[in-house]
Write a protein that holds these residues in place. Structure first.
Motif, short mmCIF file in Angstrom:
data_model
loop_
_atom_site.label_atom_id
_atom_site.label_comp_id
_atom_site.label_asym_id
_atom_site.label_seq_id
_atom_site.Cartn_x
_atom_site.Cartn_y
_atom_site.Cartn_z
N GLU A 1 0.82 -1.21 0.00
CA GLU A 1 0.00 0.00 0.00
C GLU A 1 0.85 1.26 0.00
OE1 GLU A 1 -2.40 -0.62 3.42
OE2 GLU A 1 -3.65 -2.17 2.46
N ALA A 2 2.07 1.16 0.53
CA ALA A 2 2.99 2.29 0.56
C ALA A 2 3.79 2.42 -0.74
CB ALA A 2 3.94 2.16 1.75
N GLY A 3 3.51 1.56 -1.72
CA GLY A 3 4.21 1.62 -2.99
C GLY A 3 5.59 1.01 -2.97
N ARG A 4 5.85 0.08 -2.03
CA ARG A 4 7.16 -0.53 -1.92
C ARG A 4 7.13 -2.01 -2.33
NH1 ARG A 4 11.09 1.79 0.79
NH2 ARG A 4 12.26 0.48 -0.66
N ALA A 5 6.38 -2.33 -3.35
CA ALA A 5 6.29 -3.71 -3.81
C ALA A 5 7.63 -4.25 -4.27
CB ALA A 5 5.27 -3.82 -4.94
N GLU A 6 8.55 -3.36 -4.64
CA GLU A 6 9.86 -3.85 -5.09
C GLU A 6 10.62 -4.56 -3.98
OE1 GLU A 6 10.86 0.11 -3.24
OE2 GLU A 6 9.22 -0.71 -4.47
N LEU A 7 10.37 -4.21 -2.71
CA LEU A 7 11.00 -4.94 -1.60
C LEU A 7 10.57 -6.40 -1.61
CD1 LEU A 7 10.48 -2.47 1.39
CD2 LEU A 7 12.58 -2.85 0.08
N LEU A 8 9.30 -6.62 -1.89
CA LEU A 8 8.76 -7.98 -1.89
C LEU A 8 9.27 -8.77 -3.09
CD1 LEU A 8 5.07 -6.99 -1.07
CD2 LEU A 8 6.97 -7.35 0.52
N THR A 9 9.29 -8.12 -4.24
CA THR A 9 9.76 -8.79 -5.45
C THR A 9 11.23 -9.17 -5.33
OG1 THR A 9 8.17 -7.56 -6.78
CG2 THR A 9 10.02 -8.56 -7.94
N ALA A 10 12.05 -8.26 -4.81
CA ALA A 10 13.48 -8.54 -4.68
C ALA A 10 13.71 -9.69 -3.71
CB ALA A 10 14.22 -7.29 -4.20
N PHE A 11 12.96 -9.72 -2.60
CA PHE A 11 13.12 -10.82 -1.65
C PHE A 11 12.69 -12.13 -2.28
CE2 PHE A 11 11.20 -13.63 1.54
CZ PHE A 11 12.34 -13.93 2.26
N ALA A 12 11.55 -12.15 -2.96
CA ALA A 12 11.07 -13.37 -3.59
C ALA A 12 12.07 -13.88 -4.62
CB ALA A 12 9.71 -13.14 -4.24
N ASP A 13 12.68 -12.99 -5.37
CA ASP A 13 13.69 -13.40 -6.35
C ASP A 13 14.91 -14.01 -5.66
OD1 ASP A 13 12.11 -12.52 -8.42
OD2 ASP A 13 13.18 -10.63 -8.71
N ASP A 14 15.38 -13.35 -4.61
CA ASP A 14 16.58 -13.82 -3.92
C ASP A 14 16.34 -15.16 -3.21
OD1 ASP A 14 17.86 -11.53 -4.72
OD2 ASP A 14 17.81 -10.54 -2.76
N ILE A 15 15.23 -15.25 -2.49
CA ILE A 15 14.99 -16.48 -1.73
C ILE A 15 14.66 -17.62 -2.68
CG2 ILE A 15 12.50 -16.46 -1.24
CD1 ILE A 15 15.22 -16.77 1.44
N GLY A 16 14.01 -17.30 -3.80
CA GLY A 16 13.72 -18.34 -4.78
C GLY A 16 14.98 -18.90 -5.41
N ALA A 17 15.94 -18.03 -5.71
CA ALA A 17 17.20 -18.50 -6.28
C ALA A 17 17.97 -19.37 -5.30
CB ALA A 17 18.04 -17.29 -6.70
N ALA A 18 17.93 -19.00 -4.02
CA ALA A 18 18.64 -19.78 -3.00
C ALA A 18 17.91 -21.07 -2.65
CB ALA A 18 18.83 -18.92 -1.74
N TRP A 19 16.61 -21.09 -2.81
CA TRP A 19 15.79 -22.25 -2.43
C TRP A 19 16.06 -23.45 -3.33
CZ3 TRP A 19 11.87 -21.59 1.47
CH2 TRP A 19 11.09 -22.73 1.70
N GLY A 20 16.21 -23.17 -4.61
CA GLY A 20 16.32 -24.27 -5.57
C GLY A 20 14.95 -24.63 -6.11
N ASP A 21 14.72 -25.91 -6.32
CA ASP A 21 13.44 -26.38 -6.83
C ASP A 21 12.31 -25.87 -5.92
OD1 ASP A 21 11.16 -27.78 -7.61
OD2 ASP A 21 12.20 -29.71 -7.79
N PRO A 22 11.36 -25.09 -6.44
CA PRO A 22 10.29 -24.56 -5.59
C PRO A 22 9.47 -25.63 -4.88
CG PRO A 22 10.28 -23.47 -7.72
CD PRO A 22 11.24 -24.62 -7.84
N ARG A 23 9.47 -26.85 -5.43
CA ARG A 23 8.71 -27.93 -4.81
C ARG A 23 9.44 -28.55 -3.63
NH1 ARG A 23 8.23 -31.25 -10.24
NH2 ARG A 23 10.42 -30.60 -10.15
N LEU A 24 10.73 -28.25 -3.49
CA LEU A 24 11.52 -28.80 -2.39
C LEU A 24 11.00 -28.28 -1.06
CD1 LEU A 24 14.06 -30.38 -1.43
CD2 LEU A 24 15.32 -28.21 -1.67
#
Length: 252
Positions: free
Chosen positions: A214-237
């Protein structure tokens, strides 16, 4: 070398049903411990019960359980149980008879209460020797490959968007007034094995995430999702996620 598995969708756009779908479940030993402390097992009252996560566990140990919540939406998502009566009411006006409850609980909810008014109701409905348990779960931890990135997100990036009451949860209610004969509580954890969609779905239920968007900071969420997704590996894991359970436990 494995390719990046960064999320390709907006994981934080989960909709209103996400709360009931993704919240972590309390372990059965929590209800068993609480039941072991009470003078009898006739009636337990779960205040601020939400969709009944702890309420349902208490029903395995008590003849009757009453779940109280002011939200009709939360109560619409409870699992029916003949041992449980769900009632819509605030914590400060509990619709239970005097001196009948041997256990009163509030799980991940007491930070929203008018505590002096709630405590008056606790003393009114509690039987002699009854137990009051304010339960909360703290900041989650992931395995070492992921935890540092999550903690930075929680503390530094999304932290400013939490309401002030969140500090009470993170401290395990250590600083609130608790005018009861206090008892020690054992160390417990919530432990879940979750896939990446489940983990990010849980984060989508956070009020801080909604506030950041709501504060217009969706980029914080997108950047975190990208970073944690890359570190996670297979999303089904499925990876282990742990939350410490904190309790303020008192006898009336």
């Amino acid at each position: 070398m494995p390719t990046s598995t960064a999320p390709a969708r907006n994981w934080f756009d989960q909709g209103g049903a996400a709360y009931a779908r993704f919240r972590p479940e309390y372990p059965p030993q929590l209800a068993a411990f609480l039941a072991s402390q009470v003078p009898d097992r006739r009636l337990a009252v779960d205040v601020g019960c939400g969709n009944g996560q702890l309420t349902g566990l208490l029903a395995q140990h008590f003849a009757q359980v009453v779940g109280i919540d002011p939200s009709a939406d939360q109560l619409a998502n409870v699992a029916p149980d003949e041992r449980i009566a769900y009632r819509r009411a605030p914590a400060e006006q509990i619709p239970v008879a005097d001196a009948g409850a041997s256990l009163i609980t509030a799980a991940q909810a007491a930070h929203w209460f008018d505590l002096p008014a709630f405590y008056r109701e606790v003393r009114r409905i509690g039987s002699p020797g009854a137990i009051l348990a304010l339960v909360s779960y703290g900041v989650l931890t992931l395995d070492s490959a992921l935890d540092a990135r999550f903690q930075a997100f929680y503390r530094d990036q999304i932290g400013p968007y939490w309401p002030p009451q969140r500090q009470l949860v993170d401290s395990g209610y250590a600083t609130i007034d608790f005018p009861f004969d206090e008892l020690a509580a054992p160390a417990m954890q919530i432990r879940c094995a979750w896939s990446l969609p489940q983990f990010l779905g849980y984060l989508a239920t956070w009020s801080a995430v909604r506030s950041a968007r709501e504060a217009g900071r969706a980029e914080l969420l997108t950047a975190f999702a990208d970073d944690i997704g890359a570190a996670w590996g297979d999303p089904r894991l499925e990876r282990l996620i742990c939350w410490p359970i904190n309790m303020r436990l008192g006898r009336l």
